[in-house]
Design a protein around this motif. Structure first.
Motif, PDB file in Angstrom:
ATOM      1  N   ASP B  54       0.853  -1.187   0.000  1.00 41.08           N
ATOM      2  CA  ASP B  54       0.000   0.000   0.000  1.00 41.08           C
ATOM      3  C   ASP B  54       0.888   1.235   0.000  1.00 41.08           C
ATOM      4  N   ASP B  55       0.227   2.393  -0.174  1.00 38.40           N
ATOM      5  CA  ASP B  55       1.000   3.632  -0.087  1.00 38.40           C
ATOM      6  C   ASP B  55       0.704   4.354   1.227  1.00 38.40           C
ATOM      7  N   ARG B  56       0.075   3.644   2.163  1.00 35.35           N
ATOM      8  CA  ARG B  56      -0.175   4.196   3.502  1.00 35.35           C
ATOM      9  C   ARG B  56       0.054   3.070   4.516  1.00 35.35           C
ATOM     10  N   PRO B  57       0.131   3.403   5.800  1.00 38.22           N
ATOM     11  CA  PRO B  57       0.378   2.339   6.785  1.00 38.22           C
ATOM     12  C   PRO B  57      -0.699   1.249   6.728  1.00 38.22           C
ATOM     13  N   ILE B  58      -0.287   0.016   6.870  1.00 41.18           N
ATOM     14  CA  ILE B  58      -1.204  -1.129   6.819  1.00 41.18           C
ATOM     15  C   ILE B  58      -1.466  -1.582   8.253  1.00 41.18           C
ATOM     16  N   THR B  59      -2.712  -1.512   8.686  1.00 40.88           N
ATOM     17  CA  THR B  59      -3.016  -1.945  10.056  1.00 40.88           C
ATOM     18  C   THR B  59      -3.725  -3.302  10.074  1.00 40.88           C
ATOM     19  N   LEU B  60      -4.401  -3.636   9.000  1.00 44.36           N
ATOM     20  CA  LEU B  60      -5.141  -4.901   8.927  1.00 44.36           C
ATOM     21  C   LEU B  60      -4.184  -6.082   9.047  1.00 44.36           C
ATOM     22  N   ARG B  61      -4.520  -7.039   9.936  1.00 42.59           N
ATOM     23  CA  ARG B  61      -3.637  -8.192  10.127  1.00 42.59           C
ATOM     24  C   ARG B  61      -4.331  -9.520   9.863  1.00 42.59           C
ATOM     25  N   SER B  62      -5.495  -9.482   9.256  1.00 45.55           N
ATOM     26  CA  SER B  62      -6.184 -10.715   8.898  1.00 45.55           C
ATOM     27  C   SER B  62      -5.467 -11.383   7.737  1.00 45.55           C
ATOM     28  N   GLN B  63      -5.715 -12.671   7.584  1.00 46.66           N
ATOM     29  CA  GLN B  63      -5.216 -13.339   6.390  1.00 46.66           C
ATOM     30  C   GLN B  63      -5.886 -12.713   5.157  1.00 46.66           C
ATOM     31  N   VAL B  64      -5.212 -12.820   4.016  1.00 48.99           N
ATOM     32  CA  VAL B  64      -5.766 -12.237   2.792  1.00 48.99           C
ATOM     33  C   VAL B  64      -6.883 -13.141   2.276  1.00 48.99           C
ATOM     34  N   ARG B  65      -8.100 -12.644   2.348  1.00 53.22           N
ATOM     35  CA  ARG B  65      -9.258 -13.435   1.922  1.00 53.22           C
ATOM     36  C   ARG B  65      -9.717 -13.089   0.520  1.00 53.22           C
ATOM     37  N   ALA B  66      -9.420 -11.872   0.062  1.00 51.91           N
ATOM     38  CA  ALA B  66      -9.852 -11.450  -1.273  1.00 51.91           C
ATOM     39  C   ALA B  66      -8.650 -10.909  -2.034  1.00 51.91           C
ATOM     40  N   PRO B  67      -7.762 -11.816  -2.461  1.00 51.35           N
ATOM     41  CA  PRO B  67      -6.532 -11.340  -3.103  1.00 51.35           C
ATOM     42  C   PRO B  67      -6.781 -10.744  -4.485  1.00 51.35           C
ATOM     43  N   ASP B  68      -5.901  -9.813  -4.868  1.00 50.90           N
ATOM     44  CA  ASP B  68      -5.890  -9.323  -6.248  1.00 50.90           C
ATOM     45  C   ASP B  68      -5.203 -10.349  -7.141  1.00 50.90           C
ATOM     46  N   TYR B  69      -4.193 -11.002  -6.569  1.00 46.80           N
ATOM     47  CA  TYR B  69      -3.422 -11.970  -7.355  1.00 46.80           C
ATOM     48  C   TYR B  69      -3.113 -13.214  -6.531  1.00 46.80           C
ATOM     49  N   LEU B  70      -3.085 -14.333  -7.231  1.00 48.09           N
ATOM     50  CA  LEU B  70      -2.654 -15.586  -6.634  1.00 48.09           C
ATOM     51  C   LEU B  70      -1.359 -16.016  -7.305  1.00 48.09           C
ATOM     52  N   VAL B  71      -0.445 -16.520  -6.497  1.00 50.05           N
ATOM     53  CA  VAL B  71       0.760 -17.144  -7.048  1.00 50.05           C
ATOM     54  C   VAL B  71       0.747 -18.591  -6.576  1.00 50.05           C
ATOM     55  N   VAL B  72       0.787 -19.517  -7.517  1.00 51.13           N
ATOM     56  CA  VAL B  72       0.716 -20.937  -7.167  1.00 51.13           C
ATOM     57  C   VAL B  72       2.052 -21.574  -7.551  1.00 51.13           C
ATOM     58  N   GLN B  73       2.780 -22.005  -6.556  1.00 54.61           N
ATOM     59  CA  GLN B  73       4.141 -22.487  -6.795  1.00 54.61           C
ATOM     60  C   GLN B  73       4.188 -23.950  -7.213  1.00 54.61           C
ATOM     61  N   ASP B  74       3.060 -24.647  -7.089  1.00 54.10           N
ATOM     62  CA  ASP B  74       3.055 -26.085  -7.359  1.00 54.10           C
ATOM     63  C   ASP B  74       1.721 -26.427  -8.002  1.00 54.10           C
ATOM     64  N   ASP B  75       1.758 -26.954  -9.227  1.00 51.63           N
ATOM     65  CA  ASP B  75       0.485 -27.118  -9.938  1.00 51.63           C
ATOM     66  C   ASP B  75      -0.375 -28.261  -9.403  1.00 51.63           C
ATOM     67  N   THR B  76       0.170 -29.087  -8.498  1.00 50.01           N
ATOM     68  CA  THR B  76      -0.708 -30.084  -7.861  1.00 50.01           C
ATOM     69  C   THR B  76      -1.720 -29.396  -6.938  1.00 50.01           C
ATOM     70  N   LEU B  77      -1.404 -28.166  -6.545  1.00 48.35           N
ATOM     71  CA  LEU B  77      -2.336 -27.433  -5.671  1.00 48.35           C
ATOM     72  C   LEU B  77      -3.558 -26.924  -6.441  1.00 48.35           C
ATOM     73  N   LEU B  78      -3.484 -26.988  -7.789  1.00 45.41           N
ATOM     74  CA  LEU B  78      -4.634 -26.545  -8.583  1.00 45.41           C
ATOM     75  C   LEU B  78      -5.859 -27.427  -8.326  1.00 45.41           C
ATOM     76  N   LEU B  79      -5.623 -28.620  -7.775  1.00 50.32           N
ATOM     77  CA  LEU B  79      -6.728 -29.532  -7.496  1.00 50.32           C
ATOM     78  C   LEU B  79      -7.506 -29.117  -6.249  1.00 50.32           C
ATOM     79  N   ASP B  80      -6.927 -28.212  -5.442  1.00 52.67           N
ATOM     80  CA  ASP B  80      -7.608 -27.764  -4.221  1.00 52.67           C
ATOM     81  C   ASP B  80      -8.757 -26.831  -4.613  1.00 52.67           C
ATOM     82  N   PRO B  81     -10.011 -27.243  -4.338  1.00 51.51           N
ATOM     83  CA  PRO B  81     -11.131 -26.407  -4.762  1.00 51.51           C
ATOM     84  C   PRO B  81     -11.164 -25.040  -4.088  1.00 51.51           C
ATOM     85  N   ALA B  82     -10.480 -24.915  -2.959  1.00 53.82           N
ATOM     86  CA  ALA B  82     -10.492 -23.625  -2.243  1.00 53.82           C
ATOM     87  C   ALA B  82      -9.377 -22.694  -2.720  1.00 53.82           C
TER      88      ALA B  82
END
Lengths: 391, 189
Positions: B54-82
């Motif tokens: 961000d361009d301002r201080p980040i106070t939120l400490r929850s896990q990212v539930r609504a990401p702008d981007y996903l990075v998947v390092q292992d394509d076997t994880l593509l099978l995870d429906p979540a």
């Protein structure tokens, strides 16, 4: 200097800047990175200290007790079951009025086994007689760590710096690290008034008969009361030096005119701030009270902070089974003497690492608007997972 | 605020990737936050890590539930429906895979780019650790941060031959994707 640092590394560097004479600790998740980084600083020659690798937390606490009793500046860190294994020694450190600093990387206490964050560990030693300071960010944790040495040495009370495990210890964020010259100016060398000295022998920890025990306890309690002012002054002095305060005893932010207040300790405060900013207009605003000093408990400051509120929601990151919330019960007790005390709703949240989403903010505000809201609940428990008799 | 979620398996450097991405954001003058969600701490176990920029201080400490981007390092994880849970509309997913982009994209209703990051890493650094190549590709696609910021973050973490090889790797990985393909319109940036 501003840097992007993992919380644990930043804490290790902050401890190093305090120039401890003795560090003794045993690794335990999620505290491990703090000790590993300290060990690395020693190995690389950047920290000159007696680093004692011990075989248990009981020994870690015993080593720092003995070291500090000789007038050494001493530091340790632990979490969870490590706090419990230390607990006998923690009472001794405090009862002997030994000033030293310990970081607790707050983690749930088993069973059931959990490596994740809540504040059950610190709460389990609530009555050991330590000063407890809770940090809401890694910046506060760094600054509080440095302040803690001065508070401990000024009050001759041990200080526990609580930072949420993983949520802070394993988070990389931008931290303004103080410079060594600043820390040196802030933290003079430790000169312990009762340091053991073989040239002037005396005893520590002797049997105290019933003729004196009550007076010793009273004296310890009175010292805690005086520590309230010391904590505030040390934070103010730190702010003068660095431009950053760490929150004194407690901090009030949010909407000062709101009729609902939310009080919390630790990293959840940031999430509540974000929730207020993002949902406040729609859900309703709140006054946010960030409690930094849990021991000594700032009763007067709390009564001032809640004045004018209809409802105060107190977040607990631990539970006392059979009673409910711990912070909530204490807050309720100290508000009793107010002529117009707010209704207190006490909710345990984020136990055993349960993620606390930003949507908790509107959910809490909705509870405050409900006259039938339960006085205590494990707020985010999914009761459908349980047997009917446990719901 | 831009939010990222990195999915990988223990040993692939997912947490290191999160720290590097946050470090790159800091180098580029932004505020940042990166943290892991550890499960079982062992090789091969699924690991999730989160990054906020961000361009301002980040106070939120929850896990990212609504990401702008996903990075998947292992394509076997593509099978995870979540896996794509909460991905923002208009979001995108970068996958480390030898499979062609189209083959993976056919199973998802979001923008997908596949990069053979493990192979690229094996060739450039002699280790099958895909994280730095994926970050370079991600930054090239999104244009969120300049490649120099990632290089600067790498320089604060690696030295000597490891650094040199990683710098070669990120240059190759960045060149392997269409620069700016995921760049947001100025209006919703």
């Amino acid at each position: 200097m501003r840097e992007a640092l993992e919380g644990s590394l930043a804490i290790a560097r902050a401890v190093a800047m305090a120039k401890p004479d003795v560090v003794a600790a045993y690794p335990i998740t999620p505290q491990t990175h703090i000790v590993e980084n300290l060990s690395k600083l020693v190995a690389e020659g950047d920290l000159h200290t007696e680093f004692v690798s011990v075989e248990s937390e009981f020994s870690a606490a015993s080593v720092v007790l003995g070291a500090a009793a000789t007038g050494a500046r001493a530091y340790t860190a632990t979490a969870s079951q490590g706090v419990l294994l230390m607990s006998e020694v923690l009472f001794n450190i405090a009862g002997l009025r030994i000033p030293l600093v310990m970081t607790v990387a707050n983690r749930a206490v088993g069973a059931p086994l959990s490596i994740w964050n809540d504040q059950s560990d610190a709460m389990a030693v609530r009555d050991a007689g330590w000063i407890h300071l809770h940090c809401a960010s890694n910046q506060e944790a760094v600054d509080t760590t440095i302040q803690a040495f001065r508070i401990a040495e000024a009050t001759e009370l041990p200080v526990m710096v609580c930072m949420d495990g993983f949520v802070l210890t394993h988070t990389m964020e931008v931290i303004d690290m103080p410079g060594q010259a600043q820390v040196d100016a802030f933290l003079p060398p430790f000169a312990f008034s009762r340091a053991l000295d073989s040239a002037d022998p005396r005893t520590v920890g002797t049997l105290v008969d019933p003729g004196w025990f009550a007076e010793m306890r009273h004296s310890h309690h009175a010292a805690m009361g005086r520590a309230l002012g010391v904590i505030e002054k040390v934070d103010a002095d730190f702010a003068k030096l660095t431009g950053r305060a760490s929150g004194g005893l407690l901090t009030v932010t949010g909407d000062p005119d709101a009729r609902v207040g939310i009080l919390a300790m630790g990293s959840v405060v940031g999430t509540l701030e974000a929730g207020l900013a993002d949902f406040g207009t729609e859900a309703g605003t709140a006054r946010l009270i960030k409690l930094r000093a849990f021991r000594p408990f700032p009763a007067r400051a709390l009564r001032e902070a809640v004045a004018g509120l209809d409802t105060l929601i107190v977040i607990d990151r631990a539970i006392s089974p059979g009673l409910g919330g711990i912070v909530g019960s204490e807050v309720s007790a100290v508000l009793q003497s107010m002529t117009a005390a707010p209704r207190v709703l006490n909710y345990a949240l984020g136990l055993g690492g349960r993620d606390i989403p930003e949507s908790v903010y509107p959910a809490l505000i909705a509870a405050a608007a409900n006259p039938l809201a339960p006085r205590f609940a494990v707020f985010d428990a999914d009761l459908d997972k349980l047997m009917p008799e446990d719901r | 605020m831009i939010e990222y979620r990195i999915h990988g398996r223990g040993g692939q450097g997912s947490v290191a990737a999160a720290y590097l991405l946050a470090g790159a954001a800091f180098e580029a003058g932004f505020t940042c936050q990166a943290f892991p969600a550890f499960g079982a701490e062992r090789r091969g176990a699924p690991v999730t890590a989160f990054v906020r920029i961000d361009d301002r201080p980040i106070t939120l400490r929850s896990q990212v539930r609504a990401p702008d981007y996903l990075v998947v390092q292992d394509d076997t994880l593509l099978l995870d429906p979540a896996l794509t849970s909460g991905l923002k509309p208009g979001g995108a997913m970068l996958v480390n895979s030898r499979k062609p982009t189209d083959e993976i994209a056919a199973n998802f209703d979001t923008r997908v780019v596949a990069v053979p990051a493990t192979e690229m890493a094996q060739e450039a650094i002699g280790k099958p650790i895909p994280n730095t190549a994926l970050l370079a590709a991600l930054l090239a696609l999104t244009g969120d941060l300049p490649q120099e910021a990632l290089a600067a973050a790498l320089k604060s973490r690696f030295h000597g031959d490891t650094l040199a090889r990683n710098l070669t790797l990120i240059a190759r990985a960045a060149a392997s994707v269409e620069a700016g393909a995921w760049q947001k319109e100025a209006s919703d940036a």
